[in-house]
Enzyme design. Structure first.
Site, mmCIF file in Angstrom:
data_model
loop_
_atom_site.group_PDB
_atom_site.id
_atom_site.type_symbol
_atom_site.label_atom_id
_atom_site.label_comp_id
_atom_site.label_asym_id
_atom_site.label_seq_id
_atom_site.Cartn_x
_atom_site.Cartn_y
_atom_site.Cartn_z
ATOM 1 N N LYS A 180 38.096 91.973 42.512
ATOM 2 C CA LYS A 180 38.554 93.203 43.183
ATOM 3 C C LYS A 180 40.069 93.341 43.025
ATOM 4 C CE LYS A 180 38.583 95.728 47.456
ATOM 5 N NZ LYS A 180 38.241 95.817 48.856
ATOM 6 N N GLU A 186 41.413 81.443 40.609
ATOM 7 C CA GLU A 186 40.279 80.828 39.906
ATOM 8 C C GLU A 186 39.790 81.731 38.774
ATOM 9 O OE1 GLU A 186 40.611 81.154 43.153
ATOM 10 O OE2 GLU A 186 39.732 79.475 44.272
ATOM 11 N N GLY A 239 34.554 92.988 48.837
ATOM 12 C CA GLY A 239 34.012 92.058 47.834
ATOM 13 C C GLY A 239 32.577 91.644 48.124
ATOM 14 N N ARG A 240 32.309 91.238 49.366
ATOM 15 C CA ARG A 240 30.959 90.734 49.680
ATOM 16 C C ARG A 240 29.948 91.852 49.858
ATOM 17 N NH1 ARG A 240 34.746 89.731 53.295
ATOM 18 N NH2 ARG A 240 34.659 90.582 55.398
ATOM 19 N N GLU A 325 31.961 85.208 56.388
ATOM 20 C CA GLU A 325 33.259 85.814 56.076
ATOM 21 C C GLU A 325 33.429 87.117 56.863
ATOM 22 O OE1 GLU A 325 35.480 85.153 52.155
ATOM 23 O OE2 GLU A 325 34.822 87.215 51.941
ATOM 24 N N HIS A 356 10.684 68.802 53.657
ATOM 25 C CA HIS A 356 10.681 67.352 53.484
ATOM 26 C C HIS A 356 12.079 66.763 53.621
ATOM 27 C CE1 HIS A 356 6.476 67.209 52.171
ATOM 28 N NE2 HIS A 356 6.723 68.449 51.753
ATOM 29 N N LYS A 466 44.906 79.473 50.533
ATOM 30 C CA LYS A 466 45.307 79.949 49.191
ATOM 31 C C LYS A 466 46.824 79.886 49.042
ATOM 32 C CE LYS A 466 41.902 83.677 48.807
ATOM 33 N NZ LYS A 466 41.742 85.091 48.572
HETATM 34 O O1 F6P Z 1 38.870 84.269 49.226
HETATM 35 C C1 F6P Z 1 37.962 85.194 49.689
HETATM 36 C C2 F6P Z 1 37.930 86.428 48.836
HETATM 37 O O2 F6P Z 1 39.013 87.245 49.120
HETATM 38 C C3 F6P Z 1 36.600 87.137 49.048
HETATM 39 O O3 F6P Z 1 36.619 87.991 50.117
HETATM 40 C C4 F6P Z 1 36.404 87.788 47.746
HETATM 41 O O4 F6P Z 1 35.060 88.153 47.579
HETATM 42 C C5 F6P Z 1 36.850 86.706 46.803
HETATM 43 O O5 F6P Z 1 37.962 86.132 47.460
HETATM 44 C C6 F6P Z 1 37.222 87.136 45.435
HETATM 45 O O6 F6P Z 1 38.252 88.079 45.427
HETATM 46 P P1 F6P Z 1 38.492 88.989 44.160
HETATM 47 O O7 F6P Z 1 37.274 89.802 43.930
HETATM 48 O O8 F6P Z 1 39.695 89.834 44.483
HETATM 49 O O9 F6P Z 1 38.766 88.078 42.990
#
Ligand code: F6P
Length: 494
Positions: A180, A186, A239-240, A325, A356, A466
């Site tokens: 987003k 990452e 995002g979610r 979240e 199990h 972060k």
């Molecule tokens: O660290 C949490 C977050 O901000 C989530 O809410 C989001 O889905 C994810 O990181 C990834 O963010 P982006 O889509 O901006 O890479």
């Protein structure tokens, strides 16, 4: 919770005797799904009490604001327009989403028509909301007849990278980089690694193999992606909550655009139910009533979701982000401290494996865990029907055992029962029913948030870690860190 003690609700089995119509009141058929909330402690009085709490909490107004595209995310000054992605929001948001879907569709068509040459695989890079939804969709629906080998990469871990690319051919792989913000460490690091991987394999124009999906097209352009391969989605799509937007492109590539549209239609059907059903028969709201009851009155700190279908094995992971979240907060939408508990921990697994492993505690442990069973009536595997019959019967048997228990003179062999469970039974697993299932969970999360007064659309809690990680990686001077963290960094020679 062993028996009806003072201030404790009636036992579940008694509730069935006292309320002969409870099954019909607490089970709802919707969009190819059957929801059974009758094995919860919601009785008529509790439902009435929660309906009036919803009124006091301004539920109708909040729901209207969501669907009207008003600013519901106060801390960030944004609407939450994921419902517009499936045609359920304000007309201007719906139109904009539809136009953006057309661009996504055109790109899917272009891939299918060979504009990117021979494509056999997709490497979807993203994290959190930029991967969990698409991965769930592809894992659930892309198994049979998936057009492409779609792999997901999220963690900043070379092992994850090696695993993700292990079955892919760099010469025929498209990279779909989803973020987003397009600033997530990452995702950017993994995109760079993927570009190196393409380059290393002799791909002439590695950037030409990358499709970026983002709400920040400028950031994607700065990262080197040509605007013709940038798919934008709205800032108001959290995002979610984003799998319905262009974020879902990897799923559309895997099972086709018409399947993607069916997913949206299934969600839209649940949107209509959530908007217009009476509170006492409104499934996401009823589910939220039970959620609040268990957390607030019985002190349940967790809830467990078990997918009795391998195709839904990623559902608990998806729900963890959606629920925790969104509602794992300590203050209201206007920043006031909340007195009671908020979101429980969502966890879960796959039936019958979980039976199990963790069900011992669920049946005889000292904590009460509301359990959710999610199963699919129609199987889609290569074995005879008996196999699937056993799977479903196991799910139903567990719910029954949790509720009824079994007395014994031997305390080791005694099951207290009176343990709540809910069941969601899909007629079949297809894009439409999966869309409906996910939309149900989104609205249940929203309903919980309204009952608590929380803003479910921000997530400031993830920022501090972060920031510290960024600071640690940018400066070699760690002298201001606490002794424990400093020692760890020194030990790892970082
Ligand atoms: O660290 C949490 C977050 O901000 C989530 O809410 C989001 O889905 C994810 O990181 C990834 O963010 P982006 O889509 O901006 O890479």
């Amino acid at each position: 919770m062993t028996a009806a003690e003072p201030n404790q609700p009636s036992r579940l089995d008694e509730l069935f005797e006292r309320e002969p119509d409870r099954l019909s009141r607490l089970s709802i058929e919707l969009a190819g799904l059957y929801f059974d909330w009758s094995k919860t402690h919601l009785d008529q009085a509790l439902v009435a009490e929660f309906v009036s709490r919803a009124e006091t909490a301004g539920f109708e107004k909040a729901r209207h604001a969501l669907f009207a595209g008003e600013i519901v995310n106060l801390s960030e000054g944004r609407p939450a327009i994921h419902v517009a992605e499936r045609g359920s929001g304000a007309p201007e948001d719906v139109d904009l989403s539809a136009a953006r879907h057309q661009r996504t569709r055109a790109l899917v068509d272009a891939v299918e028509a060979g504009a990117f040459g021979d494509v056999t695989g997709v490497l979807h890079i993203g994290i959190g909301g930029s991967v969990l939804g698409p991965a769930l969709l592809v894992d659930a629906l892309g198994r049979r007849g998936s057009r492409l080998d779609v792999r997901f990469l999220s963690n900043i871990d070379g092992q994850a990278f090696d695993d993700a690319v292990s079955t892919l051919d760099p010469a025929t792989t498209l990279v779909v980089a989803v973020s987003k913000t397009f600033t997530t460490a990452e995702t950017l690091a993994n995109m760079d690694a993927a570009l190196d991987w393409l380059r290393g394999a002799g791909v002439a124009d590695p950037y030409g193999r990358v499709i970026a999906v983002t709400a920040s097209p400028d950031a994607a352009t700065r990262a080197g992606i040509d605007e013709t391969r940038i798919l934008q989605f709205g800032e108001g799509v959290g995002g979610r909550y984003s799998l319905w937007s262009s974020v879902g492109i990897s799923a559309a590539l895997a099972f086709g655009w018409s399947g993607f549209e069916e997913l949206l239609e299934g969600a839209a059907e649940v949107d209509r139910h959530f908007r217009f059903a009476e509170p006492q028969a409104n499934m996401p709201l009823l589910a939220a009533f039970a959620d609040r009851f268990y957390v607030e009155r019985l002190g349940c700190q967790t809830r467990a979701v078990f997918a009795y279908d391998e195709r839904l094995r990623l559902l608990p992971f998806y729900l963890q982000q959606l629920e925790m979240e969104s509602n794992g907060k300590s203050v209201t939408a206007t920043g006031k401290a909340l007195e009671g508990p908020t979101a429980p921990i969502t966890w879960g697994g796959v039936g019958t494996d979980a039976q199990h492993a963790v069900f011992q505690l669920l049946h005889q442990g000292t904590v009460t865990v509301p359990v959710e069973f999610v199963a699919v009536i129609e199987d889609d595997d290569s074995l005879d029907a008996e196999h699937h019959r056993q799977l479903l019967l196991n799910a139903f048997a567990q719910g029954s055992a949790l509720m009824t228990g079994s007395a014994s003179d031997d305390p080791q062999r005694s099951y207290p029962g009176n343990r709540p469970s809910t069941t969601i039974l899909l007629d079949r697993l297809d894009p439409r029913t999966l869309g409906a299932l996910i939309a149900f969970y989104e609205h249940r999360t929203f309903a919980n948030a309204v009952l608590m007064g929380i803003n479910p659309f921000d997530q400031f809690g993830v920022e501090l870690g972060k920031q510290i990680a960024r600071k640690l990686s940018e400066s070699a001077d760690h002298s201001d860190m606490d002794p424990s963290t400093r020692a760890l960094i020194e030990r790892a020679a970082l």
